[in-house]
Design a protein around this motif. Sequence first.
Motif, mmCIF file in Angstrom:
data_model
loop_
_atom_site.group_PDB
_atom_site.id
_atom_site.type_symbol
_atom_site.label_atom_id
_atom_site.label_comp_id
_atom_site.label_asym_id
_atom_site.label_seq_id
_atom_site.Cartn_x
_atom_site.Cartn_y
_atom_site.Cartn_z
ATOM 1 N N LEU A 140 0.692 -1.216 -0.062
ATOM 2 C CA LEU A 140 0.182 -0.150 0.006
ATOM 3 C C LEU A 140 0.779 1.466 0.029
ATOM 4 O O LEU A 140 0.329 2.503 0.022
ATOM 5 C CB LEU A 140 -0.863 -0.062 1.180
ATOM 6 N N ALA A 152 -7.093 3.332 -1.826
ATOM 7 C CA ALA A 152 -7.552 2.139 -1.556
ATOM 8 C C ALA A 152 -8.424 1.521 -2.791
ATOM 9 O O ALA A 152 -8.537 0.231 -3.008
ATOM 10 C CB ALA A 152 -8.650 2.318 -0.419
ATOM 11 N N SER A 178 -16.087 -2.544 -2.604
ATOM 12 C CA SER A 178 -16.002 -3.254 -1.285
ATOM 13 C C SER A 178 -16.799 -4.342 -0.699
ATOM 14 O O SER A 178 -16.632 -5.323 -0.111
ATOM 15 C CB SER A 178 -15.672 -2.201 -0.216
ATOM 16 N N LEU A 194 -1.711 -6.987 3.641
ATOM 17 C CA LEU A 194 -2.026 -5.586 3.287
ATOM 18 C C LEU A 194 -0.304 -4.980 3.947
ATOM 19 O O LEU A 194 -0.562 -4.588 4.994
ATOM 20 C CB LEU A 194 -2.934 -5.007 3.982
ATOM 21 N N ALA A 197 0.666 -0.232 5.306
ATOM 22 C CA ALA A 197 -0.460 0.484 5.319
ATOM 23 C C ALA A 197 -0.167 1.955 5.686
ATOM 24 O O ALA A 197 0.530 2.140 6.814
ATOM 25 C CB ALA A 197 -1.598 -0.109 5.989
ATOM 26 N N GLN A 202 -7.352 3.586 4.642
ATOM 27 C CA GLN A 202 -6.719 2.840 3.408
ATOM 28 C C GLN A 202 -7.142 1.480 3.764
ATOM 29 O O GLN A 202 -7.265 0.580 2.464
ATOM 30 C CB GLN A 202 -5.196 3.229 3.337
ATOM 31 N N VAL A 203 -7.002 0.846 4.902
ATOM 32 C CA VAL A 203 -7.110 -0.476 5.174
ATOM 33 C C VAL A 203 -8.488 -0.969 5.071
ATOM 34 O O VAL A 203 -8.807 -2.255 4.547
ATOM 35 C CB VAL A 203 -6.431 -0.799 6.468
ATOM 36 N N LEU A 206 -10.462 -3.000 2.555
ATOM 37 C CA LEU A 206 -9.799 -4.105 1.908
ATOM 38 C C LEU A 206 -9.766 -5.288 2.854
ATOM 39 O O LEU A 206 -9.343 -6.178 2.682
ATOM 40 C CB LEU A 206 -8.274 -3.745 1.706
#
Length: 418
Positions: A140, A152, A178, A194, A197, A202-203, A206
């Motif tokens: 990321l 994201a 999502s 991931l 990050a 942003q996380v 996901l």
Amino acid sequence: MRRGGASALFGIELRRLRQQHGLSLRDLSRVVGFTPGYLSKVENGRSPSAELARACDDTLVAGGALLAMANAEPAVRPAQLPAGIRRFVGRDDQLERLDTAGARVVIIDGPPGAGKTMLALHWAHHAVDRFPDGQLYVDLRGHCADDRPMDARVALDEFLAALGVPADGIPDSLELGSALYRSMLADRKMLVVLDNAADAAQVRPLLPAAAGCVAVVTSRGRLPRIAASRVTLGPMTPADSVALIRRVIGDERADREPAAVADLAARCDYLPLALRIAAERVVAQPHSLVRDLVEELDADGRLNVLSTYDSIALRTVFDWSYRRLDEGCARMFRLLGLHRESHIDPGAAAALAGVTEPVAHLLLDRLAGVHLVQKVGDRYRLHGLLREYAADPRESRVRSRRSLDRGLSSIESVHRSS
Ligand SMILES: Nc1ncnc2c1ncn2[C@@H]1O[C@H](COP(=O)(O)OP(=O)(O)O)[C@@H](O)[C@H]1O
Ligand SMILES: [Mg+2]
């Protein structure tokens, strides 16, 4: 529809969307022109026809998600993990924590160069049998040189593509994308890594929701707003540090100078990245002694020596964290580097920076949150290589010249709002 699993997913998503719109099977049947009995069978796993998929997608405003699920390639099994390192050393406690965490999300946090990525990858390869439906991986870029963190959205699109969703079936909005992603993982056992990050926002899109999936997140920050099991990585043990150097330089040279190898490990603060760079330096100079490098580190400054010849310089890796600090934190960090003692309490830090104690406290906590200082009881500690870095005139001069005024005004605004 070619695969039982994929049509089951279509059915689950169809029912979810239908109920979300408050429609009965009969209501939907009237709009799309298929019998309630057929719709019910599809909701329970029967393959939808192409027309039905299209009609449901339009009616339920699925933005292409249902169509994409109907067209998903069968049995796509992504295997995106990059290779780990063959010479992985130690971290037994942390590996055990990962094995037994039993959580759907695990966050590995720690300072730059602590070995977060390597730990995540090493564990992922070792646990691969637990995730027969595959592994997704994305960097990321939360802390990279000039790159901005990855959006994201971009990461999500990559994952959907890897799961077999055709490009024209990827929904436009992050929320729908999502939701499709979570639906596609709903009955699977997948691992999602991931790496690097930047923050919780942003996380979040996901993260899978399914019980059979695990997400491993690495970050320099603690990501406190994400519910997760946590593994914080600090320095290695001295014994593992020596083992790391030994794996790189070979038993023969390590056996010839055991004391120098131990000294070298200590000079690196037992930080894996520094150990690795130092060991590579030894390898690159086959006719020198390990002791020569220890002496060079003492004479020329550790940060300078460990940043000169290598492709990844220690200073650069620290820069990536430092540059993301806001001005108030950056200034406090530099001042701590000039402070004579390695520990400081908020009162002394306030005096040092000319701010009130609550402001100093806030700034120190934020620095601890990204692992640039350590919180030890009520005090804060800046030691070793990071301390040398904080006092390092190069980066600080560049930054302080352009930011001193802004830094002061941002401290004042923190002060006003606290
Ligand atoms: N457990 C380990 N065993 C051997 N080498 C390691 C280990 N952890 C880290 N390293 C070395 O340190 C370097 C930095 O590790 P990395 O995982 O990239 O750090 P981070 O992600 O925390 O910034 C790696 O390239 C690797 O060479
Ligand atoms: Mg990393």
